[in-house]
Design an enzyme around this catalytic site. Structure first.
Site, PDB file in Angstrom:
ATOM      1  N   ASP A 112     122.412 -43.771 -29.190  1.00 40.68           N
ATOM      2  CA  ASP A 112     120.984 -44.079 -29.057  1.00 40.68           C
ATOM      3  C   ASP A 112     120.576 -44.268 -27.596  1.00 40.68           C
ATOM      4  OD1 ASP A 112     118.405 -44.448 -29.869  1.00 40.68           O
ATOM      5  OD2 ASP A 112     118.654 -46.548 -30.414  1.00 40.68           O
ATOM      6  N   HIS A 147     115.954 -43.010 -29.568  1.00 44.24           N
ATOM      7  CA  HIS A 147     114.932 -43.052 -30.617  1.00 44.24           C
ATOM      8  C   HIS A 147     113.540 -43.328 -30.051  1.00 44.24           C
ATOM      9  CE1 HIS A 147     115.505 -47.537 -30.640  1.00 44.24           C
ATOM     10  NE2 HIS A 147     114.209 -47.484 -30.852  1.00 44.24           N
ATOM     11  N   SER A 161     112.422 -51.806 -26.958  1.00 45.80           N
ATOM     12  CA  SER A 161     113.525 -50.840 -26.994  1.00 45.80           C
ATOM     13  C   SER A 161     113.595 -50.025 -25.716  1.00 45.80           C
ATOM     14  CB  SER A 161     113.338 -49.872 -28.164  1.00 45.80           C
ATOM     15  OG  SER A 161     113.471 -50.524 -29.376  1.00 45.80           O
TER      16      SER A 161
END
Length: 301
Positions: free
Chosen positions: A169, A139, A249
């Site tokens: 992911d 993402h 992230s």
């Protein structure tokens, strides 16, 4: 009340997740996206073709030890952080769509929180092989263009997309335009991780590159999607209380030995440090699919 019915358990899990999503924001600055079905295949790009039939050692290095031995020394966190920082990258890119903050890669429509990033995005990544292979979250770089990576040592490098796994992911990138060997973080064995282990996160929260935070593993095998095995794959998260913030992230979660045990992915901001990482066991599953050429060839479209 017992919930023996699979459909009932699934409904309860999804309802709980939706309720949690309404109360929290992610540790990730992600792009607007549709809900990702659990059977979504891996996407393979041009750079993956040269990897067909190779071994995992072509893409990542493994740690000799995942767990430290003996008594924890005063400078253990300092040493682990120092060893990892040269392989952690701060990612910046242009985005084709408006950005918003989400809890997880699978989103509930309408619950994303807009953020002020005029055409820009940021995230983290880390090198896992001396040839310059990089891991991050799918993402983080979804719909991104002109991705650039900055290292602790001041390197400004370009990266190309090799493969993405929307369900887990995960994304595999490669540094281009510069020869290695590059510093890297070896992968440890997430299946051997125990609750209570120290867990260190390194990343680029809010653009503050190479920030280090410390906590412990709070739980393993945390399933949040409500997906049953027969329906498709889902992430078996490592849960930790290590602080994770927007932009973290894609960064590594490491132990005191410097071994990576997961990719930092998300966090509940309305709670006291409840964060999640994709375990290395599933990272290696993703890399095996890339090596086997199992996925959708995006270059044929």
């Amino acid at each position: 009340m017992k919930t023996n019915s699979p459909s009932l358990r699934r409904s309860i899990a999804r309802s709980a997740l939706a309720a949690g999503l309404a109360l929290c924001a992610s540790a990730c600055i992600a792009l607007e996206d549709e809900v990702i079905p659990p059977d979504t295949p891996v996407s393979l790009y041009a750079g993956s073709q040269a990897l067909r039939g190779g071994s995992l050692e072509d893409l990542r290095r493994t740690a000799e030890k995942t767990h430290p031995e003996g008594t924890m020394k005063v400078d253990a966190v300092e040493k682990a952080s120092r060893g990892a920082r040269h392989a952690v990258l701060s990612l910046y890119f242009n985005a084709k769509q408006k950005a918003s903050v989400h809890l997880l890669p699978f989103r509930v429509r309408g619950l994303g929180i807009p953020v002020s990033l005029p055409g820009k995005g940021l995230g983290s990544g880390f090198i896992v092989h001396p040839d310059g292979y990089v891991l991050t979250n799918a993402h983080v770089i979804r719909n991104a263009t002109d991705v650039r990576a900055f290292s602790y040592d001041g390197l400004d490098v370009n990266v190309e997309l090799i493969a993405t796994d929307p369900v887990y992911d995960l994304a595999l990138l490669k540094i281009v335009g510069m020869r290695g060997p590059f510093p890297y973080i070896p992968l440890g064995r997430s299946e051997s991780v125990e609750v209570g282990m120290w867990a260190i996160a390194v990343g680029n929260p809010l653009g503050l590159g190479h920030t280090v935070s410390l906590g412990i593993v709070s739980q393993t095998g945390r399933h949040l999607s409500g997906v049953d095995p027969e329906e498709g794959r889902e992430i078996s998260y490592l849960q930790m209380d290590t602080p994770i913030n927007p932009g973290s992230s894609g960064g590594p979660l490491i132990t005191l030995t410097g071994a990576c045990i997961g990719v930092n992915t998300a966090a509940f901001t309305e709670a006291s440090n409840i964060a999640f990482a994709v375990p290395t066991e599933q990272i290696e599953e993703f890399l095996q699919q890339v090596l086997a050429g199992e996925g959708v060839d995006e270059t044929a479209k």
